[in-house]
Design a protein around this motif. Structure first.
Motif, PDB file in Angstrom:
ATOM      1  N   SER A 331       0.927  -1.274  -0.018  1.00 49.05           N
ATOM      2  CA  SER A 331       0.049   0.072   0.076  1.00 49.05           C
ATOM      3  C   SER A 331       0.870   1.273  -0.041  1.00 49.05           C
ATOM      4  O   SER A 331       1.976   1.268   0.843  1.00 49.05           O
ATOM      5  N   ILE A 332       0.392   2.156  -1.024  1.00 50.07           N
ATOM      6  CA  ILE A 332       1.458   3.390  -1.104  1.00 50.07           C
ATOM      7  C   ILE A 332       0.708   4.681  -0.431  1.00 50.07           C
ATOM      8  O   ILE A 332      -0.480   4.642  -0.755  1.00 50.07           O
ATOM      9  N   PHE A 333       1.461   5.379   0.321  1.00 46.45           N
ATOM     10  CA  PHE A 333       1.056   6.591   0.918  1.00 46.45           C
ATOM     11  C   PHE A 333       1.904   7.562   0.859  1.00 46.45           C
ATOM     12  O   PHE A 333       3.148   7.618   0.613  1.00 46.45           O
ATOM     13  N   PHE A 334       1.356   8.856   0.736  1.00 49.45           N
ATOM     14  CA  PHE A 334       2.257   9.937   0.524  1.00 49.45           C
ATOM     15  C   PHE A 334       2.175  10.950   1.656  1.00 49.45           C
ATOM     16  O   PHE A 334       1.233  11.119   2.196  1.00 49.45           O
ATOM     17  N   CYS A 335       3.329  11.774   1.746  1.00 53.89           N
ATOM     18  CA  CYS A 335       3.663  12.757   2.715  1.00 53.89           C
ATOM     19  C   CYS A 335       2.904  13.936   2.423  1.00 53.89           C
ATOM     20  O   CYS A 335       2.729  14.023   1.137  1.00 53.89           O
ATOM     21  N   GLU A 336       2.578  14.712   3.165  1.00 53.42           N
ATOM     22  CA  GLU A 336       1.962  16.174   2.760  1.00 53.42           C
ATOM     23  C   GLU A 336       3.274  17.062   2.113  1.00 53.42           C
ATOM     24  O   GLU A 336       4.301  16.740   2.303  1.00 53.42           O
ATOM     25  N   PRO A 337       2.844  17.826   1.154  1.00 50.62           N
ATOM     26  CA  PRO A 337       3.819  18.774   0.253  1.00 50.62           C
ATOM     27  C   PRO A 337       4.859  19.476   1.286  1.00 50.62           C
ATOM     28  O   PRO A 337       4.135  19.967   2.258  1.00 50.62           O
ATOM     29  N   ASN A 338       6.105  19.296   1.088  1.00 56.20           N
ATOM     30  CA  ASN A 338       6.942  20.148   1.802  1.00 56.20           C
ATOM     31  C   ASN A 338       7.039  19.751   3.041  1.00 56.20           C
ATOM     32  O   ASN A 338       7.455  20.495   4.050  1.00 56.20           O
ATOM     33  N   ARG A 339       6.823  18.220   3.555  1.00 54.58           N
ATOM     34  CA  ARG A 339       6.802  17.878   4.680  1.00 54.58           C
ATOM     35  C   ARG A 339       7.886  16.547   4.869  1.00 54.58           C
ATOM     36  O   ARG A 339       7.182  15.532   5.076  1.00 54.58           O
ATOM     37  N   SER A 340       9.237  16.871   4.557  1.00 59.06           N
ATOM     38  CA  SER A 340       9.919  15.676   4.644  1.00 59.06           C
ATOM     39  C   SER A 340      10.220  15.244   5.987  1.00 59.06           C
ATOM     40  O   SER A 340      10.481  14.038   6.217  1.00 59.06           O
ATOM     41  N   ASP A 341       9.752  15.851   7.124  1.00 58.46           N
ATOM     42  CA  ASP A 341       9.989  15.445   8.267  1.00 58.46           C
ATOM     43  C   ASP A 341       8.886  14.273   8.782  1.00 58.46           C
ATOM     44  O   ASP A 341       8.897  13.470   9.600  1.00 58.46           O
ATOM     45  N   GLU A 342       7.818  14.219   7.670  1.00 61.63           N
ATOM     46  CA  GLU A 342       6.743  13.037   8.057  1.00 61.63           C
ATOM     47  C   GLU A 342       7.604  11.602   7.674  1.00 61.63           C
ATOM     48  O   GLU A 342       6.789  10.613   8.010  1.00 61.63           O
ATOM     49  N   LYS A 343       8.607  11.816   7.036  1.00 55.75           N
ATOM     50  CA  LYS A 343       9.278  10.194   7.104  1.00 55.75           C
ATOM     51  C   LYS A 343      10.870  10.755   7.441  1.00 55.75           C
ATOM     52  O   LYS A 343      11.687  10.479   6.654  1.00 55.75           O
ATOM     53  N   GLY A 344      10.807  11.410   8.656  1.00 55.79           N
ATOM     54  CA  GLY A 344      12.129  11.747   9.080  1.00 55.79           C
ATOM     55  C   GLY A 344      13.167  10.625   9.266  1.00 55.79           C
ATOM     56  O   GLY A 344      14.632  11.163   8.959  1.00 55.79           O
TER      57      GLY A 344
END
Length: 425
Positions: A331-344
């Motif tokens: 299952s593929i999910f995406f972070c919010e734009p300009n939020r690289s910290d969500e996959k820190g």
């Protein structure tokens, strides 16, 4: 017609303007590309009721009654006392505006709305309508599906520990049998002030800026069901291992890139070289991993992948679909734009790659064997954050041995580890 069921603030402003100009419901609906029933329901549900301060008895023009209220000192006719007689007179009948019984059922556009009317008024104001809509939307989404007794039990167990500086994760692990809700739900209960513990009692909460929620662009319709909010809901409902996926670029202007897969819970990162940083090469790299592991083992280790909004990750179906069986492999999910910290975790592990391949250095001289060697050294490195363990130490205790054998992963002896560019020279 528009596929969006909810009206925006701008659309509500348009509705108010058209009502003020006596435009019909059907024409308003046509302009908004909505069904007439949608516009009519919007007006009925979100209009403002304004009670009259005048006497609104339908018999007042022919009324000669006095002293209905029992005040002997009053010599005026009762209908002149505005609304007082309505409480005492048995003959009182409320007069209703006949115009409100026909479409559009509001007083917008009426010439008598500013003081000349003695009826109760129903007016549609865009600002008030938007406030009512937001309030209803919030209230319907803020509840918790637990009883009062369960809430009190959670409050008794969790709040004192949170106030003492312990994290919701620690509390959830300590009282796994007593507290049946997830850690995410416990945090939401604190955020909604449902417990005695508040956000200020959480160490990290007060340091974080509120997340910005942007409107879904029509260009992002392909990602509906794959947004970060969907990811949070999915992991709350499903106990799965999360993998973070990203790309590491080489020298500016060259095509070669690395696809990285990081399992935060194990601090394990894998990297695979790609000829181009595009969607087809990403799918090709995932297909290569699945071919090596088999669909069952691939889905077991990588059941959920969180990535960013780069164009190289645009082929959702290709990434999710097995190249062997044609079924769904992840299952593929995406972070919010300009939020690289969500996959820190993924971003932090890239720092160790830069120890060996500095930023701006070319990736073209390397083949997959070089990249695998680099990752073996990184994953064999013992870290203070892991209490003296390496990523391989954690991973080998959890993952099947076939995973390491089939991908050619090897543990490097501690005294032979090199985290310098000289490793690949």
């Amino acid at each position: 017609m528009s596929g969006y069921k909810h009206l925006t603030h701008e659309q509500r402003v348009l509705v108010e303007d058209r009502l003020n100009h006596k435009t019909s419901i059907r024409k308003i609906a046509l302009e908004l590309e909505k069904a007439p029933s949608t516009v009519l329901r919007e007006i009925r549900n979100h209009s403002l009721f304004v009670p009259t301060i005048e006497n609104d008895c339908k018999h007042k023009r022919n009324c000669n009654l006095k002293n209905v209220c029992g005040d002997a000192l009053c010599s005026n006719k009762c209908y002149t006392c505005h609304s007082k007689c309505t409480k005492h007179c048995d003959c009182y009948e409320k007069a209703l505006c006949p115009k409100l019984e026909t479409s559009p059922y509001v007083c917008n556009g009426c010439k008598k709305i500013n003081g000349l009317c003695t009826y109760d008024k129903t007016v549609y104001y865009a600002i008030d309508a938007q406030k009512k809509y937001k309030s209803l939307l919030t209230s319907t989404r803020s509840g918790f599906d637990i009883s009062e007794q369960e809430l009190e039990k959670i409050n008794t167990l969790a709040s004192p520990l949170i106030i003492n500086g312990l994290s919701p994760y620690h509390i959830k692990q300590t009282y796994a049998d007593e507290i049946t809700i997830s850690e995410a739900t416990l945090r939401r209960m604190i955020d909604k002030n449902a417990l005695d513990a508040k956000n200020i009692d959480l160490r990290d909460k007060v340091k974080r800026k509120p997340r910005k929620h942007s409107e879904i662009s029509p260009l992002s319709t392909a990602k509906v069901g794959h947004f970060y909010g969907d990811y949070l809901k999915y992991i709350e409902e499903n106990d799965v291992c999360v993998t973070e996926m990203d790309c590491v670029e080489g020298k500016k202007g060259e095509n070669v890139a690395l696809l990285t897969l990081t399992i935060p819970s194990l601090s394990l990162q894998l990297a695979f070289i790609m000829e181009y940083q595009n969607s087809s090469c990403v799918v090709e790299a995932l297909d290569m991993i699945e071919t090596a592991l088999g669909t069952e083992l691939f889905s077991q280790v990588f059941p959920l992948i969180l990535t960013d909004n780069g164009s190289e990750f645009s082929d959702i179906k290709g990434m999710e679909t097995s190249c062997i069986t044609g079924s769904k492999r992840t299952s593929i999910f995406f972070c919010e734009p300009n939020r690289s910290d969500e996959k820190g975790s993924c971003e932090n592990h890239h720092k160790m790659i830069r120890y060996i391949i500095p930023k701006g250095a070319s990736l073209e001289p390397y083949v997959q064997a070089d990249i695998s060697l680099m990752m073996n050294h990184i994953n064999s490195y013992k870290r203070k954050a892991l209490f003296g363990k390496s990523a391989f130490d954690l991973a080998t205790a959890v993952l099947p041995m076939d995973f390491f054998i089939l991908l050619g992963l090897e543990i490097i002896p501690p005294n032979e580890i090199i985290l310098r560019p000289s490793l690949l020279k």
